[in-house]
Enzyme design. Structure first.
Site, PDB file in Angstrom:
ATOM      1  CE1 TYR A 286      -3.072   2.789  10.653  1.00 23.79           C
ATOM      2  CE2 TYR A 286      -1.119   3.463  11.808  1.00 23.79           C
ATOM      3  CZ  TYR A 286      -1.640   3.244  10.550  1.00 23.79           C
ATOM      4  OH  TYR A 286      -1.273   3.302   9.451  1.00 23.79           O
TER       5      TYR A 286
ATOM      6  CE  LYS B 199     -16.918  -0.027   3.151  1.00 21.10           C
ATOM      7  NZ  LYS B 199     -16.988  -0.084   1.936  1.00 21.10           N
TER       8      LYS B 199
ATOM      9  CG  ASP C 193     -16.089   2.217  -0.965  1.00 23.92           C
ATOM     10  OD1 ASP C 193     -16.600   3.361  -0.262  1.00 23.92           O
ATOM     11  OD2 ASP C 193     -16.799   1.170  -1.315  1.00 23.92           O
TER      12      ASP C 193
ATOM     13  CG  ASP D 121      -1.152   5.034   6.324  1.00 22.89           C
ATOM     14  OD1 ASP D 121      -0.028   5.892   6.224  1.00 22.89           O
ATOM     15  OD2 ASP D 121      -0.955   3.632   6.444  1.00 22.89           O
TER      16      ASP D 121
ATOM     17  CG  ASP E 178       1.164   6.718   1.114  1.00 23.69           C
ATOM     18  OD1 ASP E 178       1.764   7.316   2.100  1.00 23.69           O
ATOM     19  OD2 ASP E 178       2.220   5.664   0.755  1.00 23.69           O
TER      20      ASP E 178
HETATM   21  C1  IPM Z   1       2.860   7.235   8.159  1.00 23.55           C
HETATM   22  C2  IPM Z   1       3.253   5.877   8.113  1.00 23.55           C
HETATM   23  C3  IPM Z   1       3.271   5.149   9.668  1.00 23.55           C
HETATM   24  C4  IPM Z   1       1.752   5.252   9.654  1.00 23.55           C
HETATM   25  C5  IPM Z   1       3.952   3.993   9.756  1.00 23.55           C
HETATM   26  C6  IPM Z   1       5.231   3.935   9.551  1.00 23.55           C
HETATM   27  C7  IPM Z   1       3.650   3.619  11.250  1.00 23.55           C
HETATM   28  O1  IPM Z   1       3.121   5.192   7.108  1.00 23.55           O
HETATM   29  O2  IPM Z   1       3.182   8.024   8.779  1.00 23.55           O
HETATM   30  O3  IPM Z   1       2.046   7.481   7.099  1.00 23.55           O
HETATM   31  O4  IPM Z   1       1.176   4.104   9.360  1.00 23.55           O
HETATM   32  O5  IPM Z   1       1.033   6.146  10.299  1.00 23.55           O
HETATM   33 MN    MN Z   2       1.837   6.120   5.715  1.00 21.36          MN
END
Ligand code: IPM
Ligand code: MN
Ligand code: NAD
Length: 358
Positions: free
Chosen positions: A141, A192, A224, A248, A252
């Site tokens: 990032y 990885k 993975d 990240d 999710d």
């Molecule tokens: C998160 C989001 C952010 C990230 C984006 C919006 C920059 O997806 O906080 O998980 O990738 O960290």
């Molecule tokens: Mn995110």
């Protein structure tokens, strides 16, 4: 000294969900004499529209001065036409980086009432309690160089740099091991290392730091496989630690196991416990402005703020218990709705939490 909170609602559903979280904060301040105040400011696309930048120096300074920050979400299709450097998301990245919030805690806990809202079978997720520790201010990032350039063949190429220094890995390792010590003492480091040197070093440093925490069982897993294991048998994990991008993605994924991404709060902490608190989801443009979004991740982020930045454990528990109560009562926003439950709006969910807090 009165504690100062900077509230940054942001874009899309941001103002709707943060509106419910500040109602909770108001109630706690009024009912428990909490010595806290907050002020709101623009961030992300809403700041870009007003000031031409997603984060003004003034708001960054307010964030520095504040004892903690509560953020909604930033971004949306309206701003996708602009270059990355001025996109709403940049505000978030700059706040994380400038405030040195390298330690991101993303707890994925299944409230038992939501077992049937999970995308996995109830028996796979019942009792799920995984903490993802994500490094937040380094990795691909932030690595330099980055950009889009024309190569020797006259073709454009995009590039980013995946880089971690030993000290960056060490400090997030300590966050993760300390977290594991307070839990089931099992830490899985995700990398990885079979392909990327940066994570070969990551694995080496994790192992070295692990020697300082002999009680914690450290394992390593390729990312993975970790993604696969999260949807195969997520309860095998206690704490997971990983870099910025893998964290990240995996968070999710873990979110959905708990019923909805609308349930997952997060804390982003510096070395001294100062933090920024936000739901892990985004601005949900598809449901923005419709009073439909689930505010619980943001309300639970207030709970994390009280716990991690202000040492108000009892009040943090109180919020979590209130969330559990409203789920017991059957209140569900659309994202966690299942048959027979009471479908409510964002603000009605806020009403229910406030009632449960009383
Ligand atoms: C998160 C989001 C952010 C990230 C984006 C919006 C920059 O997806 O906080 O998980 O990738 O960290
Ligand atoms: Mn995110
Ligand atoms: P998203 O998380 O905004 O939405 C993904 C899906 O989840 C959508 O269907 C949305 O409706 C649903 N969802 C998310 N939060 C919800 C909630 N509280 N209640 C009910 N449903 C919810 O991800 P996206 O669509 O990939 O991104 C949209 C925008 O948000 C993009 O501009 C992205 O960059 C930004 N984003 C910001 C943050 C942040 O501010 N921390 C995080 C992720 C994405």
């Amino acid at each position: 000294m009165t504690k100062k909170i900077l509230v940054l609602p942001g874009d899309g559903i941001g103002p709707e969900i943060v509106g419910q979280a500040t109602r909770v904060l108001d109630a706690l301040i009024a009912d428990h004499g909490l010595d806290m105040t907050y002020e709101s400011a623009l961030v992300g696309g809403s700041s870009f529209d007003e000031h031409g930048v997603p984060l003004t120096d003034e708001v960054l300074e307010k964030a520095r001065q504040a004892d903690s920050v509560l953020l909604g979400a930033v971004g949306g299709p309206k701003w996708e036409q602009y270059e990355i450097a001025v996109r709403p998301e940049k505000a978030l990245l700059k706040l994380r980086s400038e405030l040195k919030l390298f330690g991101n805690l993303r707890p994925a806990i299944l409230y038992p009432q939501l077992a049937s809202a999970s995308s996995l079978k109830p028996e796979l997720v019942s009792g799920l309690d995984v903490l993802i520790v994500r490094e937040l201010t380094g990795g691909i990032y932030f690595g330099q160089p980055r950009g889009i350039r024309t190569n020797n063949n006259g073709e454009r190429e995009g590039f980013n740099t995946y880089i971690y220094s030993e000290s960056e890995i060490e400090r997030i390792a300590h966050v993760a091991f300390r977290a594991a010590m307070l839990r089931d003492k099992r830490l899985c480091s995700v990398d990885k290392a079979n392909v990327l040197e940066v994570t070969e070093l990551w694995r080496e440093v994790m192992t070295r730091v692990g020697k300082e925490y002999p009680e914690v069982e450290l394992t390593h897993m390729y990312v993975d496989n970790a993604a696969m294991q999260l949807v195969r048998a997520p309860k095998q994990f206690d704490v997971m630690v990983t870099g910025n991008m893998f964290g990240d993605i995996l968070s999710d994924c873990a979110a959905m196991l708990t019923g909805s991404i609308g349930m997952l709060p997060s804390a982003s902490l510096d070395a001294n416990g100062k933090g920024m608190y936000e739901p892990i989801h985004g601005s949900a443009p598809d449901i923005a402005g419709q009073n439909k979004a689930n505010p619980l991740a943001t309300i639970l982020s207030v709970s994390m703020m009280l716990r991690h930045s202000f040492g108000e454990e009892a009040l943090a528990d109180k919020i979590e218990n209130a969330v559990s109560t409203v789920l017991d009562q059957g209140y569900r926003t659309g994202d966690i709705y299942t048959d027979g439950m009471k479908l409510v709006s964002t603000s009605e969910m806020g009403d229910a939490v406030l009632a449960a807090l009383k």
